[in-house]
Design a protein around this motif. Structure first.
Motif, short mmCIF file in Angstrom:
data_model
loop_
_atom_site.label_atom_id
_atom_site.label_comp_id
_atom_site.label_asym_id
_atom_site.label_seq_id
_atom_site.Cartn_x
_atom_site.Cartn_y
_atom_site.Cartn_z
N LYS A 147 82.36 154.88 73.61
CA LYS A 147 81.76 156.21 73.40
C LYS A 147 80.86 156.48 74.60
O LYS A 147 79.86 155.80 74.79
CB LYS A 147 80.96 156.26 72.11
CG LYS A 147 80.36 157.65 71.85
CD LYS A 147 79.53 157.67 70.60
CE LYS A 147 79.03 159.03 70.20
NZ LYS A 147 78.60 159.95 71.20
N TYR A 148 81.27 157.44 75.41
CA TYR A 148 80.50 157.78 76.61
C TYR A 148 80.44 159.30 76.72
O TYR A 148 81.46 159.96 76.84
CB TYR A 148 81.18 157.17 77.85
CG TYR A 148 80.57 157.60 79.16
CD1 TYR A 148 79.25 157.34 79.45
CD2 TYR A 148 81.33 158.27 80.10
CE1 TYR A 148 78.69 157.73 80.66
CE2 TYR A 148 80.79 158.67 81.31
CZ TYR A 148 79.47 158.40 81.59
OH TYR A 148 78.91 158.79 82.79
N ASP A 149 79.23 159.83 76.66
CA ASP A 149 79.05 161.28 76.68
C ASP A 149 78.66 161.81 78.06
O ASP A 149 78.29 162.98 78.20
CB ASP A 149 77.98 161.70 75.65
CG ASP A 149 78.45 161.44 74.23
OD1 ASP A 149 79.67 161.53 73.98
OD2 ASP A 149 77.61 161.13 73.38
N TYR A 161 77.39 148.95 68.85
CA TYR A 161 77.31 149.63 67.56
C TYR A 161 76.34 148.84 66.68
O TYR A 161 76.32 147.63 66.74
CB TYR A 161 78.71 149.66 66.93
CG TYR A 161 78.74 150.33 65.58
CD1 TYR A 161 78.83 151.70 65.48
CD2 TYR A 161 78.64 149.58 64.42
CE1 TYR A 161 78.82 152.32 64.25
CE2 TYR A 161 78.63 150.20 63.18
CZ TYR A 161 78.72 151.56 63.10
OH TYR A 161 78.70 152.17 61.88
#
Length: 119
Positions: free
Chosen positions: A112-114, A60
């Protein structure tokens, strides 16, 4: 004092996240390379097709879905020699209690993994 996760620790975390996703999606692992800056991290087979997957741990506030196009073009050229598809998997990792603080071993973190981005 809380011990911060090293760059290799963060990379290993990202590798675990992506590895579990690939397993769930039915990819067969040919080689796995978890050393930093050794690409690709995963070489897999699925539907008799070779796949090269680049994994990056992104801290981040950087965006894990942002692809380094110049670098990925180099990887893609290499993959084409093997008739392989190329994917980028960015995994964002942040300290759960305060995004501005580094991730450490004593506190929770947020992932956070898309998913895979085809290159």
């Amino acid at each position: 004092m809380a011990e911060e996760l090293t760059e290799q620790d963060l990379h290993n975390l990202a590798m675990n996240v992506v590895g579990k996703d690939l397993e769930k999606r039915g990819f067969e692992f040919m080689t796995v390379n978890s050393k930093l800056r050794r690409d690709p991290q995963f070489v897999c087979l699925k539907n008799k097709k070779l796949h090269f997957i680049i994994v990056r741990a992104i801290s981040y506030p950087d965006n894990p879905s942002e692809v380094d196009d110049v670098f990925m073009e180099t990887v893609k050229e290499h993959a084409l020699k093997f008739k392989a598809l190329t994917y980028y998997a960015g995994v964002g990792i942040a300290n759960a209690s305060d995004y501005e603080k580094p991730v450490n071993k004593q506190q929770n973190y947020i992932i956070k993994y898309d998913g895979l981005i085809e290159i």
